[in-house]
Design an enzyme around this catalytic site. Sequence first.
Site, mmCIF file in Angstrom:
data_model
loop_
_atom_site.group_PDB
_atom_site.id
_atom_site.type_symbol
_atom_site.label_atom_id
_atom_site.label_comp_id
_atom_site.label_asym_id
_atom_site.label_seq_id
_atom_site.Cartn_x
_atom_site.Cartn_y
_atom_site.Cartn_z
ATOM 1 N N ARG A 1 0.808 -1.239 0.000
ATOM 2 C CA ARG A 1 0.000 0.000 0.000
ATOM 3 C C ARG A 1 0.841 1.290 0.000
ATOM 4 O O ARG A 1 0.361 2.354 0.360
ATOM 5 C CB ARG A 1 -0.972 0.016 1.182
ATOM 6 N N LYS B 1 3.831 11.338 -11.467
ATOM 7 C CA LYS B 1 3.057 10.446 -12.342
ATOM 8 C C LYS B 1 3.833 9.145 -12.492
ATOM 9 O O LYS B 1 5.006 9.165 -12.875
ATOM 10 C CB LYS B 1 2.830 11.066 -13.722
ATOM 11 N N GLU C 1 11.577 18.133 -24.645
ATOM 12 C CA GLU C 1 10.800 18.471 -23.438
ATOM 13 C C GLU C 1 11.342 19.752 -22.793
ATOM 14 O O GLU C 1 10.588 20.519 -22.196
ATOM 15 C CB GLU C 1 10.826 17.310 -22.440
ATOM 16 N N GLU D 1 -8.773 24.721 -17.138
ATOM 17 C CA GLU D 1 -8.026 25.315 -18.255
ATOM 18 C C GLU D 1 -6.554 25.392 -17.887
ATOM 19 O O GLU D 1 -6.232 25.653 -16.727
ATOM 20 C CB GLU D 1 -8.524 26.730 -18.537
ATOM 21 N N ARG E 1 -1.612 21.588 -15.400
ATOM 22 C CA ARG E 1 -0.633 20.542 -15.712
ATOM 23 C C ARG E 1 -0.778 20.033 -17.145
ATOM 24 O O ARG E 1 0.189 19.571 -17.750
ATOM 25 C CB ARG E 1 -0.790 19.398 -14.702
ATOM 26 N N ASN F 1 1.521 18.840 -21.948
ATOM 27 C CA ASN F 1 1.277 17.929 -23.071
ATOM 28 C C ASN F 1 1.389 18.615 -24.423
ATOM 29 O O ASN F 1 0.912 18.082 -25.425
ATOM 30 C CB ASN F 1 -0.103 17.287 -22.921
ATOM 31 N N HIS G 1 2.054 16.531 -27.459
ATOM 32 C CA HIS G 1 1.954 15.127 -27.071
ATOM 33 C C HIS G 1 0.769 14.406 -27.720
ATOM 34 O O HIS G 1 0.848 13.211 -27.979
ATOM 35 C CB HIS G 1 1.869 14.993 -25.547
ATOM 36 N N HIS H 1 1.774 11.326 -29.613
ATOM 37 C CA HIS H 1 1.339 9.959 -29.299
ATOM 38 C C HIS H 1 0.765 9.281 -30.540
ATOM 39 O O HIS H 1 0.952 8.077 -30.744
ATOM 40 C CB HIS H 1 0.295 9.967 -28.177
ATOM 41 N N HIS I 1 9.994 8.964 -28.056
ATOM 42 C CA HIS I 1 8.910 9.823 -27.570
ATOM 43 C C HIS I 1 9.211 11.315 -27.855
ATOM 44 O O HIS I 1 8.382 12.033 -28.405
ATOM 45 C CB HIS I 1 8.735 9.568 -26.069
#
Length: 364
Positions: free
Chosen positions: A120, A142, A184, A240, A243, A247, A250, A254, A267
């Site tokens: 946990r 993330k 990035e 809006e 984080r 992207n 992206h 992707h 990537h």
Amino acid sequence: MRRLNVELADRRYPILIGKGLLTQSGALEAYLHGKRAAVISNQTVAPLYLDRLAGTLQKVGAGVTPIILPDGEIHKTWESLNAIYDALLAARCDRGTTVIALGGGVIGDLAGFAAATYQRGVPFIQMPTTLLAQVDSSVGGKTGINHPRGKNMIGAFWQPRLVLADTDTLATLPSRELSAGLAEVIKYGLIRDPRFLEWLEANIEGLVNRDGELLAYAIERSCANKAEIVVADEFETAREGGRALLNLGHTFGHAIEAGLGYGTWLHGEAVAAGTMVAVELSHRLGWLSTADVDRVRELLRRAGLPVRAPQLGTERYFELMAHDKKVVDGQLRLVLLKALGEGVTWAAAPRETIAEAIAACCHE
Ligand code: NAD
Ligand code: GLY
């Protein structure tokens, strides 16, 4: 050594950036929880850096359980995650064990998800060894794995206790991976930091040539930008901006990765071409000038990145983008630029304008 903090109240943590940090015991001793560390790495990075880190851990009196996975995005799977749980259980790791990720974003995401879920949740430290991981994936919590139906579809938010970026590790990084990380870095300039964008334009060749001081500064500015974004919108729930601005490029990127087959383009390479689509679309919406578009294209090109997207066919792009996590209630929410240095999330771009922007950025 450069130091900054991710100011998440009771989960505040430092990011340390500098040369030789894997061999410095001070920081590790302060942030290691308990006397046991499980170091998760892969078959490429472990032979290069595991001994160095294990020596430092032993110096501070910590027992080390190394867990070495095969290398590659194709291994960011349930099977690898299960192999980590098996190894932790076999070594009788308890909640006093700190999980350490030693590697790029794939290892960071996998190890972080293992740390979030083993018993946990156990303490977690990120030791990123690619530029992409040092400027992006190691910061912000993330974590996750891929599902056969989509990238990063299973995961959790689990913040590390420490991010330790040893810039010496970048010496062994293949050039293509270094450029992918620069995509990035450039992203931060484009979405929120126009002064950093100008600095990048002045110093991009030095970065490509791995000047240590320039790299350390670029990593610090990138992490400072990411830390501010994460603190303001940790769980990416802002209606809006927020984080989601991370992207930029992206959604199109992707689609490129999936359309060509994962691993064909890196990537960061797909993000670079995707950024050109976003910039072209921002121009067609009247926000960026042709000079702005040229400026971005030139910077990405000088960073060694592709600036044209592969010809997959516009309909195929739409099909692939429909599976993106950024589709909310069936609406494609894109990250676009109101100006260079000012990103926005935008769901109102007309389909035909998006199609024109994609077509304009594809190879003949
Ligand atoms: P990666 O982890 O696959 O590393 C790239 C390659 O470089 C691998 O072959 C790796 O073994 C090798 N490598 C790593 N460090 C090295 C070193 N110092 N010297 C020589 N070789 C080295 O790829 P990446 O670009 O670091 O990360 C991509 C992953 O990160 C993707 O899975 C992506 O989804 C994830 N990501 C996560 C976040 C997040 O916020 N969690 C953000 C961006 C990307
Ligand atoms: N790289 C996207 C994020 O951390 O939100």
